[in-house]
Design an enzyme around this catalytic site. Structure first.
Site, PDB file in Angstrom:
ATOM      1  N   CYS A 172      -6.357   1.445   5.241  1.00  0.00           N
ATOM      2  CA  CYS A 172      -7.094   0.386   5.833  1.00  0.00           C
ATOM      3  C   CYS A 172      -6.525   0.031   7.317  1.00  0.00           C
ATOM      4  O   CYS A 172      -5.583   0.877   7.646  1.00  0.00           O
ATOM      5  CB  CYS A 172      -6.720  -0.666   4.807  1.00  0.00           C
ATOM      6  SG  CYS A 172      -5.030  -1.308   4.798  1.00  0.00           S
ATOM      7  N   CYS A 187      -2.460  -0.474   7.248  1.00  0.00           N
ATOM      8  CA  CYS A 187      -1.901   0.712   7.125  1.00  0.00           C
ATOM      9  C   CYS A 187      -2.275   1.815   8.311  1.00  0.00           C
ATOM     10  O   CYS A 187      -1.418   2.492   8.858  1.00  0.00           O
ATOM     11  CB  CYS A 187      -2.310   1.704   5.978  1.00  0.00           C
ATOM     12  SG  CYS A 187      -1.718   1.060   4.489  1.00  0.00           S
ATOM     13  N   GLU A 201       0.527   3.942   1.935  1.00  0.00           N
ATOM     14  CA  GLU A 201       1.025   4.427   3.086  1.00  0.00           C
ATOM     15  C   GLU A 201       2.288   3.778   3.515  1.00  0.00           C
ATOM     16  O   GLU A 201       3.154   4.092   4.083  1.00  0.00           O
ATOM     17  CB  GLU A 201       0.109   4.383   4.125  1.00  0.00           C
ATOM     18  CG  GLU A 201      -1.228   5.197   3.616  1.00  0.00           C
ATOM     19  CD  GLU A 201      -2.175   4.353   2.873  1.00  0.00           C
ATOM     20  OE1 GLU A 201      -3.494   4.688   3.182  1.00  0.00           O
ATOM     21  OE2 GLU A 201      -1.929   3.560   2.097  1.00  0.00           O
ATOM     22  N   HIS A 255       0.769  -1.254  -0.063  1.00  0.00           N
ATOM     23  CA  HIS A 255      -0.034   0.112   0.149  1.00  0.00           C
ATOM     24  C   HIS A 255       0.922   1.237  -0.137  1.00  0.00           C
ATOM     25  O   HIS A 255       1.932   1.291   0.498  1.00  0.00           O
ATOM     26  CB  HIS A 255      -0.637   0.118   1.105  1.00  0.00           C
ATOM     27  CG  HIS A 255      -1.947  -1.015   1.247  1.00  0.00           C
ATOM     28  ND1 HIS A 255      -2.777  -1.194   2.249  1.00  0.00           N
ATOM     29  CD2 HIS A 255      -2.232  -1.983   0.268  1.00  0.00           C
ATOM     30  CE1 HIS A 255      -3.700  -2.307   1.701  1.00  0.00           C
ATOM     31  NE2 HIS A 255      -3.536  -2.855   0.747  1.00  0.00           N
TER      32      HIS A 255
END
Length: 149
Positions: A106, A109, A80, A78
């Site tokens: 999410c 993260c 992040e 991801h």
């Protein structure tokens, strides 16, 4: 044309970062900012040196995995997560930083951002994840949505 606010300015850069994404499903970008300075950027895609999903195929599509579930079943990282990893690789302290991200984080993260010391989350698109919202609330981090333009 009016001068953009700091949030608008950093979100527009985040959107540019997302353009580097190699994900076939959703392009996301993230930047870590402190004292109005960009510390690190990240976008979602496969780890360095691995084939991109457009070449190797999307594991999530092949297995018919619904959005928002089984985050671990994916070749990609991801945005992040990549921003935090880039900061760590280059010795950049992000404690006390703000993350600007194209999508609400999410749960994976959210946990990483809390442990990395990120104190503010600004996002463009909602990505409802009740557990992520609970964890962030308990940590005292309140994500806030921003709409450009």
């Amino acid at each position: 044309m009016p001068r953009p606010s700091w949030d608008e300015y950093f979100m527009s850069i985040t959107e540019q970062v997302a353009g580097r994404s190699t994900c076939m499903r959703r392009q996301t970008g993230a930047i870590l900012v402190k004292d109005r300075r960009i510390l690190a950027t990240g976008y979602n895609g496969t780890p360095a040196g691995l084939a991109h999903c457009e070449d190797a195929g999307c594991v999530r599509e092949a297995r018919n995995i619904a959005s928002g579930s089984h985050h671990e079943l994916c070749r990609g990282i991801h945005a992040e997560q990549n921003a935090v990893i880039q900061a760590a690789r280059h010795g950049i302290v992000i404690d006390g930083a703000t993350v600007y991200t194209t999508h609400q984080p999410c749960v994976l993260c959210a946990k990483i951002l809390v442990n990395a010391g990120v104190v503010d989350i600004v996002f463009r698109d909602p990505y409802p994840d009740p557990l992520a919202e609970e964890i962030l609330a308990e940590a005292g981090v309140r994500p806030r949505a921003i709409v450009n333009g």
